[in-house]
Design a protein around this motif. Sequence first.
Motif, PDB file in Angstrom:
ATOM      1  N   HIS A 119      -5.221  -3.722  -1.719  1.00 46.18           N
ATOM      2  CA  HIS A 119      -3.801  -3.575  -1.398  1.00 46.18           C
ATOM      3  C   HIS A 119      -2.937  -3.609  -2.656  1.00 46.18           C
ATOM      4  N   ARG A 120      -3.278  -4.517  -3.575  1.00 40.73           N
ATOM      5  CA  ARG A 120      -2.428  -4.719  -4.757  1.00 40.73           C
ATOM      6  C   ARG A 120      -2.663  -3.676  -5.839  1.00 40.73           C
ATOM      7  N   PRO A 267       3.238  -8.921  -2.520  1.00 43.25           N
ATOM      8  CA  PRO A 267       3.066  -8.577  -1.103  1.00 43.25           C
ATOM      9  C   PRO A 267       1.595  -8.562  -0.705  1.00 43.25           C
TER      10      PRO A 267
END
Length: 286
Positions: A119-120, A267
């Motif tokens: 995701h990152r 996030p």
Amino acid sequence: MSSPAPRQQLPEPLSGVPEEPVVELGAGRPWLTLSEINRLVRQQGLAPALARAWLLDELVRAIPLDPEREQALIRSWVEARGVHSEEELDAWLAQQQLRRGDLRLLATQAERLERFRQHRWGPDVEVEFLRRKPQLDQVVYSLLRVQDQALAEELHQRLLEGEATFASLATAFSEGRERQSQGLIGPLPVGAAHPELAARLRIAQPEQLIAPFKVEQFWVLLRLESRQPARLNAAMRARLLNDLFDSWLNERVTLLLAGQPLPNLPPLPAAADAIAGLMPEDGPTP
């Protein structure tokens, strides 16, 4: 079953009042006092490892995971260790000095971290690969080093005229460990070589013999044998994601050890049915 024996001869601080052991070395057996833990962390250099463990724990507990997926991972994890019933699980946990609540982290940590890495940094892998590709390309090269410049130039001339092979000269004259491998090194990433060697290997053509040059106390003869360009396959992608994650985590370790404020976590990946809040310290496992 009898309870574990308490520790005797506890340390006495300046107050003369013995400290109570609060840190368990075995399940249910407090053994170390807080002052002993602080001393051991300081004297044994344990702070970086402890800081890394704390930061990993903070991150893993914050990454959501679908509850059904979590339970499937726990079942798979314990079954891989030969546990197939509740009775076997209780016995295994007792043997390993673990609690049921520990399974939520142990069984799901790898997937939670992988979701976070993807995701990152997943969208940035291609850019990172292109940035690092000159260091990631694999090379095989021949190396010969001597401390005498005149000897290096003589050996270079003999190679140019075909009077001897690189392997025979390296075995006979080289003053480094490459003598044991007839001068042949690799395959390995270009970036793993000495910077002076790497700079020449990046621009050399296969089978190109490079004239003697000085590196520290040695005069070096170098020949590129072959080059294998790095490719962004699954293994390389995983390596780059791990490197990016480790770099990010190490920065947080440095800040924590320096007593600096930690930036908020970036996030996090979403889950279809995210776990509410952080993972509890302990609790039943259905």
